[in-house]
Scaffold this active site. Structure first.
Site, PDB file in Angstrom:
ATOM      1  NE  ARG A 252      -3.866  -0.101   1.941  1.00  0.00           N
ATOM      2  CZ  ARG A 252      -4.798   0.179   2.844  1.00  0.00           C
ATOM      3  NH1 ARG A 252      -4.954  -0.602   3.889  1.00  0.00           N
ATOM      4  NH2 ARG A 252      -5.549   1.240   2.700  1.00  0.00           N
TER       5      ARG A 252
ATOM      6  CB  SER B  89      -6.193  10.340   2.621  1.00  0.00           C
ATOM      7  OG  SER B  89      -5.691   9.456   3.609  1.00  0.00           O
TER       8      SER B  89
ATOM      9  CD  GLN C  99      -5.728   5.051   6.329  1.00  0.00           C
ATOM     10  OE1 GLN C  99      -4.803   4.931   5.513  1.00  0.00           O
ATOM     11  NE2 GLN C  99      -6.510   4.040   6.663  1.00  0.00           N
TER      12      GLN C  99
ATOM     13  CG  ASP D  66     -13.537   2.280   4.803  1.00  0.00           C
ATOM     14  OD1 ASP D  66     -12.633   2.269   3.952  1.00  0.00           O
ATOM     15  OD2 ASP D  66     -13.388   2.750   5.940  1.00  0.00           O
TER      16      ASP D  66
HETATM   17  C1  S3P Z   1      -9.568   5.563   7.871  1.00  0.00           C
HETATM   18  C2  S3P Z   1      -9.618   6.315   6.732  1.00  0.00           C
HETATM   19  C3  S3P Z   1      -9.927   5.771   5.402  1.00  0.00           C
HETATM   20  C4  S3P Z   1     -10.565   4.391   5.492  1.00  0.00           C
HETATM   21  C5  S3P Z   1      -9.915   3.501   6.474  1.00  0.00           C
HETATM   22  C6  S3P Z   1      -9.884   4.116   7.855  1.00  0.00           C
HETATM   23  C7  S3P Z   1      -9.200   6.207   9.134  1.00  0.00           C
HETATM   24  O1  S3P Z   1      -8.730   5.672   4.657  1.00  0.00           O
HETATM   25  O2  S3P Z   1     -10.578   3.787   4.213  1.00  0.00           O
HETATM   26  O3  S3P Z   1     -10.584   2.252   6.554  1.00  0.00           O
HETATM   27  O4  S3P Z   1      -9.389   5.617  10.213  1.00  0.00           O
HETATM   28  O5  S3P Z   1      -8.714   7.354   9.086  1.00  0.00           O
HETATM   29  P1  S3P Z   1      -8.199   6.953   3.796  1.00  0.00           P
HETATM   30  O6  S3P Z   1      -8.253   8.090   4.720  1.00  0.00           O
HETATM   31  O7  S3P Z   1      -6.804   6.620   3.384  1.00  0.00           O
HETATM   32  O8  S3P Z   1      -9.141   7.057   2.633  1.00  0.00           O
END
Ligand code: S3P
Length: 448
Positions: free
Chosen positions: A133, A178, A180, A326
């Site tokens: 990833r 994102s 994350q 998701d």
């Molecule tokens: C998440 C953010 C999402 C999601 C993941 C959990 C998080 O990813 O797909 O299952 O907890 O911040 P991205 O922010 O990379 O899209």
């Protein structure tokens, strides 16, 4: 590998469907995103944080184990409870060995932000899926803050994070929506000199911002925007984790598509940055009622009642994509059961999740006789009858693909074999037990 409640029988897989109407009441496990963050902020806080409703999944347990390796005491007084003995912002200790994030992109990316601000070196690694990833999305902006992180060619894990680099704040417009990446930068921002400002192309889940505020860190945020400055302290607080909307989503679609269903899902987290699927399912004709809306631990929750309804295809609006990022695998299933076609665009991020979710869902549904035209950043799904599976349909080790295919099987003409399902335990331990109690046809496939 866990075989709790028959979820795994690990790589042996499942035999799924056809199902009976989904009836009664179901409660799904705690929110994955909030559980990760509760352990992280609890660890970095001064004082003791009690987390209730913690997701006992492999992903969140991996994050807790990482913090234990970094010197944080975490007690488990009962399942789905954690007591995190915070060490303060500067109290983590280097572990000297590789920190294993398992399957969890959230764990690795958010930890990269935390560890970039430490005085010691760290190495973050993951399983085969996580090792594929993209991590440049966090490495590059963290480098702009002064962090030094090396990765494998292509920006892939493991991440080797050098300690002892002073960080400075950053004003950054995210190239992709994102949560994350946003969260990694905000967590690094706790250690940075000056302001860290994040601007998003589409608003994403705001749990990091909300939880930082609950732990007493000054932070300003609005949809698409967040700002904080370094040099404050986190104060321990108790966290009550709501049930994960993403786990509830499988039951929302299953009860919508199986005739005769009438199911209640209790106390589901209803943060608007997570519930885009509700909007889309309702636009498709779904009969879903949210009752008893209330606040639980600072998050909106509601009970959801879902009854079978005839669905029709829709064009999924671009603006809702980040709010259901998701839920696309299970939306594919709703679309396959709907009359007409459903069009998804602007969802290229699905190609870099636990699997390439556009490709894996397209392949899975085609194996069940559904027409799917894949595009670079989406798909067109042509609703139609679902035939029984021919051979084993591969979930590519992706928890949400495995569960989505199990839902599709409920309306198939016969049984469907689904392979490589062990990773369901990353986000939804106990899925098989809950699914079968509600009426779904689902069992472990015996070893050959
Ligand atoms: C998440 C953010 C999402 C999601 C993941 C959990 C998080 O990813 O797909 O299952 O907890 O911040 P991205 O922010 O990379 O899209």
């Amino acid at each position: 590998m866990s075989s709790e409640n028959g979820d795994a029988m690990a790589s042996e897989g499942w035999i799924a469907g056809p199902g009976t109407p989904l009836l009664g009441t179901v409660r799904v496990p705690g929110d994955k995103s909030i559980s990760h963050r509760a352990v992280m902020l609890g660890a970095l806080a001064e004082g003791v944080t009690h987390v209730r409703g913690f997701l006992e999944g492999e992903d969140t347990r991996a994050t807790a184990r990482v913090f234990e390796r970094l010197g944080v005491r975490i007690d488990t007084p009962s399942a789905s409870e954690r007591i995190v003995h915070g060490v303060g912002l500067h109290g983590l200790r280097g572990s000297g060995s590789v920190l294993d994030c398992g399957n969890a992109g959230t764990g690795m990316r958010l930890l990269a932000g935390v560890l970039a601000g430490q005085r010691f070196d760290s190495v973050l690694a993951g399983d085969a899926s996580l090792s594929q990833r993209p991590m440049r999305r966090v490495i590059e902006p963290l480098a702009l803050m002064g962090a030094r992180i090396d990765a494998n060619p292509g920006g892939l894990p493991p991440l080797r994070i050098r300690g002892g680099n002073p960080l400075k704040g950053l004003d950054y417009a995210l190239p992709v929506a994102s949560a994350q990446v946003k969260s990694a930068l905000l967590l690094a921002g706790l250690y940075a000199h000056g302001d860290t400002v994040i601007r998003e192309p589409h608003p994403t889940r705001d749990y990091t911002e909300r939880m930082l505020a609950a732990f007493g860190w000054p932070v300003t945020f609005a949809p698409g925007h967040a700002r904080l400055s370094g040099g404050h302290a986190l104060r321990a607080t108790d966290v009550e984790v709501p049930a994960d909307f993403s786990s509830a989503a499988f039951f929302l679609v299953a009860a919508s598509v199986v005739p005769g269903s009438d199911l209640r899902i209790e106390a589901v987290g209803m943060n608007p940055r997570r519930t885009g699927l509700l909007q889309v399912l309702r636009a498709m004709g779904a009969d879903i009622e949210a009752t008893d809306r209330r606040e639980q631990g600072g998050e909106l929750v509601a009970d959801l009642r879902v009854r079978h309804a005839a669905l029709h295809g829709v064009e999924v609006p671009d603006a809702v994509v980040a709010d259901m990022i998701d839920e696309f695998p299970v939306l594919f299933v709703a679309a396959a059961c709907a009359s007409g076609r459903t069009v998804i665009r602007g969802a290229g991020e699905l190609r870099v999740k636990e699997s390439d979710r556009l490709a894996t869902m397209a392949a899975g549904l085609r194996a069940l006789g559904i027409g799917v035209d894949e595009t670079a950043d989406g798909a067109v799904i042509h609703g139609g009858p679902m035939r029984a599976g021919v051979g084993v349909i591969d979930s590519h080790g992706d928890h949400r693909i495995a569960m989505s295919l199990a839902i599709a099987a409920q309306v198939a003409e016969g049984e469907v074999q689904i392979g490589d399902v062990a990773n369901v335990a990353t986000s939804f331990p106990g899925f098989v037990a809950r699914a079968t109690a509600a009426g779904m046809g689902l069992r472990a496939r015996p070893p050959h």
